[in-house]
Design a protein around this motif. Structure first.
Motif, PDB file in Angstrom:
ATOM      1  N   ALA A  38       1.100  -1.012   0.067  1.00 20.90           N
ATOM      2  CA  ALA A  38       0.100  -0.083  -0.183  1.00 20.90           C
ATOM      3  C   ALA A  38       0.962   1.272  -0.007  1.00 20.90           C
ATOM      4  CB  ALA A  38      -1.041  -0.054   1.317  1.00 20.90           C
ATOM      5  N   SER A  39       0.291   2.488  -0.396  1.00 19.13           N
ATOM      6  CA  SER A  39       1.189   3.633  -0.477  1.00 19.13           C
ATOM      7  C   SER A  39       0.242   4.850  -0.061  1.00 19.13           C
ATOM      8  CB  SER A  39       1.892   3.578  -1.657  1.00 19.13           C
ATOM      9  OG  SER A  39       0.912   3.782  -2.876  1.00 19.13           O
ATOM     10  N   LEU A  40       0.764   5.974   0.411  1.00 24.92           N
ATOM     11  CA  LEU A  40      -0.039   7.147   0.593  1.00 24.92           C
ATOM     12  C   LEU A  40       0.837   8.201   0.145  1.00 24.92           C
ATOM     13  CD1 LEU A  40      -2.487   8.625   1.821  1.00 24.92           C
ATOM     14  CD2 LEU A  40      -1.019   8.760   4.068  1.00 24.92           C
ATOM     15  N   THR A  41       0.468   9.008  -0.830  1.00 28.61           N
ATOM     16  CA  THR A  41       1.276  10.007  -1.409  1.00 28.61           C
ATOM     17  C   THR A  41       0.394  11.309  -1.464  1.00 28.61           C
ATOM     18  OG1 THR A  41       2.171   8.535  -3.059  1.00 28.61           O
ATOM     19  CG2 THR A  41       2.158  10.789  -3.541  1.00 28.61           C
ATOM     20  N   GLY A  42       1.201  12.312  -0.921  1.00 33.85           N
ATOM     21  CA  GLY A  42       0.708  13.741  -1.140  1.00 33.85           C
ATOM     22  C   GLY A  42       1.613  14.694  -1.681  1.00 33.85           C
ATOM     23  N   ALA A  43       0.872  15.543  -2.581  1.00 31.87           N
ATOM     24  CA  ALA A  43       1.534  16.466  -3.368  1.00 31.87           C
ATOM     25  C   ALA A  43       1.062  17.909  -3.404  1.00 31.87           C
ATOM     26  CB  ALA A  43       1.350  16.000  -4.680  1.00 31.87           C
ATOM     27  N   THR A  44       1.806  18.837  -3.821  1.00 28.13           N
ATOM     28  CA  THR A  44       1.193  20.134  -3.570  1.00 28.13           C
ATOM     29  C   THR A  44       0.252  20.349  -4.499  1.00 28.13           C
ATOM     30  OG1 THR A  44       3.235  20.899  -5.300  1.00 28.13           O
ATOM     31  CG2 THR A  44       3.476  20.979  -2.870  1.00 28.13           C
ATOM     32  N   GLU A  45      -0.044  19.764  -5.626  1.00 23.28           N
ATOM     33  CA  GLU A  45      -1.220  19.702  -6.612  1.00 23.28           C
ATOM     34  C   GLU A  45      -0.988  18.364  -7.305  1.00 23.28           C
ATOM     35  OE1 GLU A  45      -0.772  22.668  -9.882  1.00 23.28           O
ATOM     36  OE2 GLU A  45       1.096  23.392  -8.685  1.00 23.28           O
ATOM     37  N   TYR A  46      -2.003  17.981  -8.185  1.00 21.41           N
ATOM     38  CA  TYR A  46      -2.268  16.938  -8.916  1.00 21.41           C
ATOM     39  C   TYR A  46      -2.181  17.258 -10.324  1.00 21.41           C
ATOM     40  CZ  TYR A  46      -4.687  12.532 -10.531  1.00 21.41           C
ATOM     41  OH  TYR A  46      -4.962  11.519 -10.982  1.00 21.41           O
ATOM     42  N   ILE A  47      -1.103  16.423 -10.833  1.00 18.95           N
ATOM     43  CA  ILE A  47      -1.138  16.791 -12.474  1.00 18.95           C
ATOM     44  C   ILE A  47      -1.001  15.396 -13.331  1.00 18.95           C
ATOM     45  CG2 ILE A  47       0.545  17.536 -14.126  1.00 18.95           C
ATOM     46  CD1 ILE A  47      -0.316  19.773 -12.163  1.00 18.95           C
ATOM     47  N   TRP A  48      -1.674  15.456 -14.074  1.00 19.96           N
ATOM     48  CA  TRP A  48      -1.847  14.234 -15.184  1.00 19.96           C
ATOM     49  C   TRP A  48      -1.388  14.684 -16.465  1.00 19.96           C
ATOM     50  CZ3 TRP A  48      -5.381  12.269 -19.075  1.00 19.96           C
ATOM     51  CH2 TRP A  48      -5.025  11.011 -19.245  1.00 19.96           C
ATOM     52  N   ARG A  49      -0.377  13.841 -17.079  1.00 21.66           N
ATOM     53  CA  ARG A  49       0.095  14.069 -18.462  1.00 21.66           C
ATOM     54  C   ARG A  49       0.138  15.608 -18.407  1.00 21.66           C
ATOM     55  NH1 ARG A  49      -3.241   9.417 -21.463  1.00 21.66           N
ATOM     56  NH2 ARG A  49      -2.650   7.606 -20.209  1.00 21.66           N
ATOM     57  N   GLY A  50       0.703  16.309 -17.508  1.00 22.80           N
ATOM     58  CA  GLY A  50       1.106  17.785 -17.731  1.00 22.80           C
ATOM     59  C   GLY A  50       0.053  18.716 -17.121  1.00 22.80           C
ATOM     60  N   VAL A  51      -1.107  18.141 -17.100  1.00 17.56           N
ATOM     61  CA  VAL A  51      -2.283  19.087 -16.740  1.00 17.56           C
ATOM     62  C   VAL A  51      -2.842  19.019 -15.270  1.00 17.56           C
ATOM     63  CG1 VAL A  51      -4.583  19.843 -17.710  1.00 17.56           C
ATOM     64  CG2 VAL A  51      -2.924  18.669 -19.401  1.00 17.56           C
ATOM     65  N   GLU A  52      -3.240  20.323 -14.992  1.00 16.82           N
ATOM     66  CA  GLU A  52      -3.774  20.356 -13.635  1.00 16.82           C
ATOM     67  C   GLU A  52      -5.128  19.690 -13.450  1.00 16.82           C
ATOM     68  OE1 GLU A  52      -4.164  20.896  -9.865  1.00 16.82           O
ATOM     69  OE2 GLU A  52      -2.569  22.162 -10.698  1.00 16.82           O
TER      70      GLU A  52
END
Length: 236
Positions: A38-52
């Motif tokens: 299992a994993s838990l990830t936190g990020a300053t924002e969520y980007i997918w394929r370069g897009v917000e």
């Protein structure tokens, strides 16, 4: 994962979290038991394929995965902010196996879904994944193709191709990057995105990452502008 209104918890998440990159390894293939993680990830924002995907707000991605021999499966959930949608969930299954010394082939399916999509907006999408990677010893490189016949409510087929590389520069530091190209039936939906960053292992199960991301998708406006994203991942 929207790119239409658009989706990746980014770099560090890219492999760890979006667990769909890798799944089984040769050692797992020698066992006859199910292996869980299992994993838990936190990020300053969520980007997918370069897009917000999270309107510039922080994002959290939780995932669980299992492997049995060369087969793997997993599920994840994360917060998003577009088109009145707050929650995305993902499922993935696949088969990954070595085909030569240091070379691994991976084939799988990834499904993206949304818990609170507006009525009549069918964003749920399934992509076929085909990936090939090679470990050169301290340096690795790979290519991944994602294919779908119904791309996020567009009812159009789409393909995404990405090349990636990473190198271990010290015991705890890794530098990695990738370049990807998204293609839709209509050339108006085509764009290229890229990222480069560094990851540091601060404990056996904790990784920090900082990454520069950009695209040439000017038609998507600020959602595809260049940015720096920081994230941390904890594996269990």
């Amino acid at each position: 994962m929207l790119y239409r209104v658009t989706k990746t918890l980014i770099g560090a998440c890219a492999a760890c979290v979006l667990g769909f990159s890798g799944a089984a390894n040769a050692q797992d293939a020698e066992t006859n038991s199910i292996s869980w993680s299992a994993s838990l990830t936190g990020a300053t924002e969520y980007i997918w394929r370069g897009v917000e995907q999270s309107a510039g707000d922080p994002a959290v991605f939780a995932a669980v995965s299992a492997s049995y021999g060369n087969f793997y499966a997993g599920a994840g959930i994360e917060n998003v902010d577009f088109a009145g949608i707050d929650t995305e969930y993902d499922f993935w299954v696949g088969f990954a196996a070595p085909i030569a010394d240091g070379t691994t082939f991976d084939i799988g399916l990834v499904r993206y879904g949304y818990l609170d999509a507006p009525s009549g907006l069918d964003l749920d999408t399934v992509e076929l994944k085909l990936a090939l990677s090679h470990d050169f010893g301290g340096f690795s490189a790979g290519i991944t193709a994602m294919i779908t016949d119904d791309f996020f409510a567009t009812e159009a087929s789409a393909q995404h191709v990405e090349v990636n590389a990473s190198t271990l520069v010290s015991e705890n530091w890794t530098i990695s990057g990738s370049v990807g190209h998204q293609m839709l039936d209509s050339s108006a939906g085509n764009y290229t995105h890229w990222n480069i960053g560094a990851s540091r292992s601060v404990a056996d199960n904790v990784t920090l990452d900082i990454r520069y991301i950009d695209t040439d998708a000017d038609y998507l406006g600020g959602a595809a502008d260049e940015r720096i994203v920081a994230s941390f991942s904890v594996a269990f």
